[in-house]
Scaffold this motif. Structure first.
Motif, mmCIF file in Angstrom:
data_model
loop_
_atom_site.group_PDB
_atom_site.id
_atom_site.type_symbol
_atom_site.label_atom_id
_atom_site.label_comp_id
_atom_site.label_asym_id
_atom_site.label_seq_id
_atom_site.Cartn_x
_atom_site.Cartn_y
_atom_site.Cartn_z
ATOM 1 N N GLY A 236 -1.382 -3.804 8.681
ATOM 2 C CA GLY A 236 -2.312 -4.005 7.590
ATOM 3 C C GLY A 236 -1.696 -4.708 6.384
ATOM 4 N N ARG A 237 -2.566 -5.066 5.454
ATOM 5 C CA ARG A 237 -2.157 -5.774 4.232
ATOM 6 C C ARG A 237 -1.199 -4.952 3.392
ATOM 7 N N ALA A 238 -1.450 -3.653 3.265
ATOM 8 C CA ALA A 238 -0.592 -2.808 2.431
ATOM 9 C C ALA A 238 0.787 -2.635 3.050
ATOM 10 N N VAL A 239 0.848 -2.552 4.373
ATOM 11 C CA VAL A 239 2.144 -2.443 5.054
ATOM 12 C C VAL A 239 2.972 -3.698 4.792
ATOM 13 N N GLU A 240 2.339 -4.861 4.876
ATOM 14 C CA GLU A 240 3.061 -6.108 4.606
ATOM 15 C C GLU A 240 3.507 -6.182 3.146
ATOM 16 N N ALA A 241 2.658 -5.702 2.240
ATOM 17 C CA ALA A 241 3.037 -5.680 0.818
ATOM 18 C C ALA A 241 4.237 -4.763 0.595
ATOM 19 N N ALA A 242 4.257 -3.638 1.302
ATOM 20 C CA ALA A 242 5.378 -2.700 1.174
ATOM 21 C C ALA A 242 6.671 -3.344 1.661
ATOM 22 N N ARG A 243 6.596 -4.087 2.745
ATOM 23 C CA ARG A 243 7.793 -4.771 3.251
ATOM 24 C C ARG A 243 8.270 -5.825 2.261
ATOM 25 N N GLN A 244 7.332 -6.511 1.628
ATOM 26 C CA GLN A 244 7.708 -7.491 0.613
ATOM 27 C C GLN A 244 8.365 -6.795 -0.574
ATOM 28 N N ALA A 245 7.812 -5.670 -0.997
ATOM 29 C CA ALA A 245 8.402 -4.910 -2.097
ATOM 30 C C ALA A 245 9.819 -4.470 -1.748
ATOM 31 N N ALA A 246 10.021 -4.049 -0.511
ATOM 32 C CA ALA A 246 11.358 -3.641 -0.076
ATOM 33 C C ALA A 246 12.338 -4.806 -0.154
ATOM 34 N N GLN A 247 11.883 -6.005 0.197
ATOM 35 C CA GLN A 247 12.740 -7.192 0.103
ATOM 36 C C GLN A 247 13.137 -7.461 -1.347
ATOM 37 N N PHE A 248 12.262 -7.095 -2.274
ATOM 38 C CA PHE A 248 12.559 -7.259 -3.696
ATOM 39 C C PHE A 248 13.430 -6.124 -4.233
ATOM 40 N N GLY A 249 13.766 -5.163 -3.391
ATOM 41 C CA GLY A 249 14.595 -4.043 -3.821
ATOM 42 C C GLY A 249 13.825 -2.895 -4.430
ATOM 43 N N ARG A 250 12.509 -2.856 -4.226
ATOM 44 C CA ARG A 250 11.704 -1.778 -4.782
ATOM 45 C C ARG A 250 11.673 -0.588 -3.825
ATOM 46 N N ASP A 251 11.382 0.585 -4.354
ATOM 47 C CA ASP A 251 11.269 1.785 -3.534
ATOM 48 C C ASP A 251 9.940 1.777 -2.781
ATOM 49 N N VAL A 252 9.984 2.174 -1.527
ATOM 50 C CA VAL A 252 8.774 2.242 -0.706
ATOM 51 C C VAL A 252 8.543 3.695 -0.293
ATOM 52 N N PHE A 253 7.340 4.187 -0.572
ATOM 53 C CA PHE A 253 6.938 5.534 -0.210
ATOM 54 C C PHE A 253 5.689 5.443 0.676
ATOM 55 N N ALA A 254 5.537 6.386 1.579
ATOM 56 C CA ALA A 254 4.379 6.386 2.470
ATOM 57 C C ALA A 254 3.886 7.809 2.676
ATOM 58 N N VAL A 255 2.575 7.951 2.734
ATOM 59 C CA VAL A 255 1.948 9.257 2.913
ATOM 60 C C VAL A 255 1.714 9.492 4.404
ATOM 61 N N PRO A 256 2.281 10.543 4.983
ATOM 62 C CA PRO A 256 2.081 10.814 6.411
ATOM 63 C C PRO A 256 0.681 11.370 6.665
ATOM 64 N N GLY A 257 0.255 11.293 7.927
ATOM 65 C CA GLY A 257 -1.060 11.828 8.274
ATOM 66 C C GLY A 257 -1.135 12.176 9.739
ATOM 67 N N SER A 258 -2.324 12.378 10.208
ATOM 68 C CA SER A 258 -2.542 12.741 11.605
ATOM 69 C C SER A 258 -2.111 11.600 12.530
ATOM 70 N N ILE A 259 -1.514 11.947 13.652
ATOM 71 C CA ILE A 259 -1.111 10.929 14.625
ATOM 72 C C ILE A 259 -2.327 10.275 15.273
ATOM 73 N N HIS A 260 -3.505 10.864 15.093
ATOM 74 C CA HIS A 260 -4.722 10.323 15.685
ATOM 75 C C HIS A 260 -5.483 9.416 14.727
ATOM 76 N N ALA A 261 -5.103 9.383 13.465
ATOM 77 C CA ALA A 261 -5.828 8.600 12.462
ATOM 78 C C ALA A 261 -5.295 7.174 12.393
ATOM 79 N N VAL A 262 -6.202 6.200 12.437
ATOM 80 C CA VAL A 262 -5.793 4.792 12.349
ATOM 81 C C VAL A 262 -5.032 4.535 11.054
ATOM 82 N N GLY A 263 -5.486 5.144 9.965
ATOM 83 C CA GLY A 263 -4.855 4.913 8.673
ATOM 84 C C GLY A 263 -3.468 5.501 8.532
ATOM 85 N N SER A 264 -3.064 6.339 9.496
ATOM 86 C CA SER A 264 -1.710 6.894 9.454
ATOM 87 C C SER A 264 -0.693 6.006 10.171
ATOM 88 N N LYS A 265 -1.182 5.079 10.980
ATOM 89 C CA LYS A 265 -0.275 4.254 11.772
ATOM 90 C C LYS A 265 0.659 3.437 10.883
#
Length: 301
Positions: A236-265
């Motif tokens: 998704g778009r947010a995942v790609e943005a997070a990877r870009q932020a990591a390249q800039f040296g920014r901290d990346v945090f992610a909220v875990p969720g159900s293994i069955h939820a698309v939004g948790s992937k």
């Protein structure tokens, strides 16, 4: 800023194809924008090449006049050149700095730490509720939340920030007098009325484009101290943005969720790649506080 100085900055910043590194090189070689505009073709060419010299000869005066008129009639508007002390140094360091930023609202927001809360557009009810709660918690913790106000997670987080009396730093992919998507118009009005800030590299009247959307993402990723992905698909778009932020040296945090939820992937993929698991805003505050304390005690940097 003097009117003539503002006009000179507008002309140089809106010269077609003149990017920020080239403009800075010209300013270092030839002086301030007013002097640059009066420099002859040969001098500009020697300093930065023929393309830069041609760009300064192709300035659209109508576009400059429109931008100047908007700045003059909008009480909370300002122009922020790349050489201004208040210009976000994080954008310069990341190599994504536009020559100028057009702003509306509270410039003091630029002095605060910012967290970007983002995620997918079509999120489920639980993820949207989490986003609103995360936004409110960030506001109560004294953080500015930076946002593109994309539909879904970001728009919901922004509402949480405003409901809690917090402040936003909103990045536009249009000129500062246009709102995209239009569904955010009331949110933008509310944000400006309560001490938030809007920034955009685009002049008044500018419409959205794919290139503008990409630059908006880069600016948001570079500016924020950290990015928190609440829910997204694996690619998704947010995942790609997070990877870009990591390249800039920014901290990346992610909220875990159900293994069955698309939004948790997406968050789960980021955690596998090294993102820090965050069940609440307290988790990232603890991370930042712990790092600060380690520095103070001479610990690991």
């Amino acid at each position: 800023m003097r009117e003539k100085e503002r006009e000179a900055w507008l002309k140089t910043a809106l010269a077609p194809g003149l990017d920020a590194p080239t403009l800075v090189r010209l300013l270092q070689a030839l002086g301030d924008p007013e002097l640059l505009l009066h420099a002859d073709y040969a001098a500009v060419s020697r300093a930065a090449g023929d393309a830069a010299a041609r760009a300064l000869r192709a300035i659209d005066d109508d576009r400059v006049a429109e931008a100047s008129a908007w700045l003059g009639r909008t009480p909370d508007a300002f122009l922020l050149p790349i050489v201004d002390d208040a210009y976000p140094a994080a954008l310069i360091e990341a190599g994504v700095a536009p020559p100028v930023l057009f702003g509306r609202g509270n410039r003091a927001v630029l002095q605060e730490d910012a967290l970007w809360i983002t995620g997918m557009t079509h999120a489920d009810a639980e993820a949207l509720r989490d986003a609103r709660e995360m936004g409110a918690a960030a506001a109560r913790a004294g953080l500015v939340v930076t946002t593109t106000l994309a539909d879904g997670i970001e728009a919901e987080a922004a509402q949480g920030v405003l409901d809690a009396g917090g402040r936003l730093l909103v990045w536009f992919a249009t000129g500062p007098n246009r709102v995209f998507p239009k569904s955010n118009l009331e949110t933008v009005r509310r944000a400006l009325a309560t001490g938030s800030l809007i920034l955009t590299p685009h002049p008044p009247g500018e419409a959205v484009s794919e290139a503008a959307l990409g630059l908006r993402t880069a600016c948001a990723a570079a500016y924020a101290r950290g990015i928190l992905v609440v829910a997204d698909e694996r690619r998704g778009r947010a995942v790609e943005a997070a990877r870009q932020a990591a390249q800039f040296g920014r901290d990346v945090f992610a909220v875990p969720g159900s293994i069955h939820a698309v939004g948790s992937k997406g968050p789960h993929q980021l955690i596998r790649e090294g993102a820090k698991l965050a069940e609440s805003v307290l988790d990232l505050l603890d991370e930042w506080s712990g790092r600060h304390n380690a520095r103070l005690s001479g610990g690991v940097r």
